[in-house]
Design a protein around this motif. Structure first.
Motif, short mmCIF file in Angstrom:
data_model
loop_
_atom_site.label_atom_id
_atom_site.label_comp_id
_atom_site.label_asym_id
_atom_site.label_seq_id
_atom_site.Cartn_x
_atom_site.Cartn_y
_atom_site.Cartn_z
N ARG A 210 1.22 -1.33 -0.59
CA ARG A 210 -0.14 -0.14 0.15
C ARG A 210 0.82 1.09 0.26
NH1 ARG A 210 -5.46 -0.32 3.14
NH2 ARG A 210 -6.78 -2.08 2.04
N HIS A 217 -6.81 9.53 -6.24
CA HIS A 217 -7.19 8.43 -7.08
C HIS A 217 -8.77 8.63 -8.09
CE1 HIS A 217 -9.31 6.07 -4.89
NE2 HIS A 217 -8.16 5.97 -3.82
N PRO A 235 -6.67 1.70 -6.92
CA PRO A 235 -8.01 2.30 -6.00
C PRO A 235 -8.15 2.41 -4.60
CG PRO A 235 -9.39 2.21 -7.48
CD PRO A 235 -7.87 1.69 -8.05
N CYS A 247 -3.31 4.04 -1.87
CA CYS A 247 -3.52 3.03 -3.60
C CYS A 247 -2.82 1.75 -3.40
CB CYS A 247 -3.16 3.87 -4.86
SG CYS A 247 -0.78 3.52 -4.47
#
Length: 435
Positions: A210, A217, A235, A247
């Motif tokens: 992550r 996003h 996303p 993300c």
């Protein structure tokens, strides 16, 4: 002992401990136990992990993309409702890039015309495991045996048996009309049942993690094929504590390069990802640990036989590039449950070859084109030679300009056939800058 009312009269039902034995307490195996319980079947799930790990799995970096039909099924099972708000992300659009991201966005997918607002959802794998366990544990017809090391799985004319050991206890044996292997793509149960598998080792490793980032996003997923290295940016909901944008970064590379990437400092690794994504999300920072997994796709030679069936990754273990893995697993749960219900309603043996032939061919017809298509995409988009590179541009350009191709992909994701409305010449996509 749980009596069995679903097998045929000639089977030795008094010796059965349940209707279905399930080896593997992952999300596919647990989802099957829930679906069976809702249909009136009893099951016993055996998993080698302790109950604490099943109830609260550690994060493994993997984020699972779910189609709309999969979300609907998880809702019917009751596990979707147990997910926290920050665990339910959505993918509104998907952009596929051929080569460096700043040069070309080869194909755009959205849910426009399907009547839905987004293409699909995205959920942490650990959350899917946790919620499936929570629901299964609360089902009266489901028994979960944790810390159960399976020693042997066999089948006979009247039943299937699983010999196992828990801790220092003596070995025990359970019997049922049917045993289901749901213990990963490298299934030991599948091997003990004498079923081979086609394995495709791509010689590559996927790194998942992550990342925090500055720019939103907009719920857009990106797949960036960089020939030697592939980057997916998925996303996720904002961090529930800090509110920062999040993300999932998925980097696929040759094993040697992947090892080198894993050896980089967090700052160096982040800089590499940010550079490949052309800084589109602004400054990025690593959030949590990186996890690496070898890429091996698996397709079993058979999905079922007398007294046994294969489920989830034990049947089909997909390359993650098209995000179909767990979706296929849930589809196999639905098909197998339906086959068993039909057999029971017709007072037929739920573990017979005839019953399981209602499951296996149907799942094969659904999975085989997706499996082969995914492998073809991987080979095409990771080949840096001039001819494959030209073919990639033709394929992506053709798909982007030929509405039926995009409609078929959207239908697979949403479960609905979108209305076709080709874009007007010279009019840019409503959510994309002009190229």
């Amino acid at each position: 002992m749980i009596s069995n009312a679903s097998s045929s009269p000639e089977s030795n039902s008094t010796a059965h401990d349940c209707d279905v034995l399930i080896v593997g307490g992952g999300p596919a195996g647990l989802s099957l136990s829930i679906a069976l319980a809702q249909a009136g079947f009893s099951s016993i799930v055996l998993d080698q992990q302790p109950a604490s790990a099943l109830a609260d799995p550690a994060g493994d970096g993997r984020e699972i993309a779910l189609t709309h039909p999969s979300v609907q099924m998880l809702s019917r099972l009751g596990s979707w409702q147990l997910l926290a708000a920050h665990e339910r992300g959505r993918i509104r659009e998907a952009h596929v890039h051929d080569g460096p991201v700043e040069k070309r966005a080869g194909m755009h997918l959205d849910a426009l015309g399907s009547g839905l607002e987004h293409l699909g959802s995205i959920v942490p794998n650990a959350a899917l495991r946790r919620t499936a366990f929570a629901v299964a544990k609360g089902c009266e017809r489901v028994r979960i045996l944790d810390e159960a090391k399976v020693l042997q799985v066999t089948t006979s004319r009247h039943d299937a048996s699983v010999e196992f050991r828990r801790g220092e206890q003596p070995a025990q044996t359970l019997r049922a009309p049917l045993v289901v292997a749901a213990d990963s793509r490298f299934s030991a149960t599948r091997r003990q049942l004498g079923v081979g598998a086609q394995m495709t080792d791509f010689g590559r490793t996927v790194i998942v993690c992550r990342m925090r980032h500055e720019q939103p996003h907009l719920d857009i997923a990106h797949e960036c094929f960089g020939y030697e290295r592939t980057l997916a940016v998925l996303p996720l909901p904002d961090d529930p504590q800090s509110g920062q944008h999040l993300c999932s970064a998925v980097v696929t590379a040759g094993t040697a390069e992947a090892n080198a990437l894993m050896a980089l400092s967090p700052e160096e690794f982040t800089a590499s990802v940010q550079s490949q994504f052309d800084g589109r999300l602004g400054q990025m920072t690593l959030h949590g640990e990186r996890h690496a997994y070898p890429l091996v796709a698996v397709y079993a030679d058979r999905f079922a036989g007398h007294r046994f069936a294969l489920l989830g990754d034990a049947a089909v273990g997909m390359h993650p590039v098209t995000a179909h893995g767990f979706n296929l697993g849930l589809a196999s749960v639905a098909r197998l449950t339906e086959a068993l219900v039909r057999a029971r309603d017709a007072r037929q043996d739920i573990g017979s070859s005839a019953t399981l032939q209602r499951y296996a061919p149907a799942h094969h017809r659904h999975a085989w084109p997706i499996f082969q298509g995914t492998n073809a995409v991987v080979r095409l988009f990771t080949d840096a030679r001039p001819l494959p590179r030209l073919l990639r541009r033709i394929v992506l350009g053709g798909a982007n300009r030929f509405p039926p191709v995009k409609a078929a992909i959207v239908q697979q994701l949403t479960g609905k056939l979108p209305r076709l409305s080709p874009p007007s010449p010279g009019v840019p996509h409503p959510h994309l800058p002009s190229q």
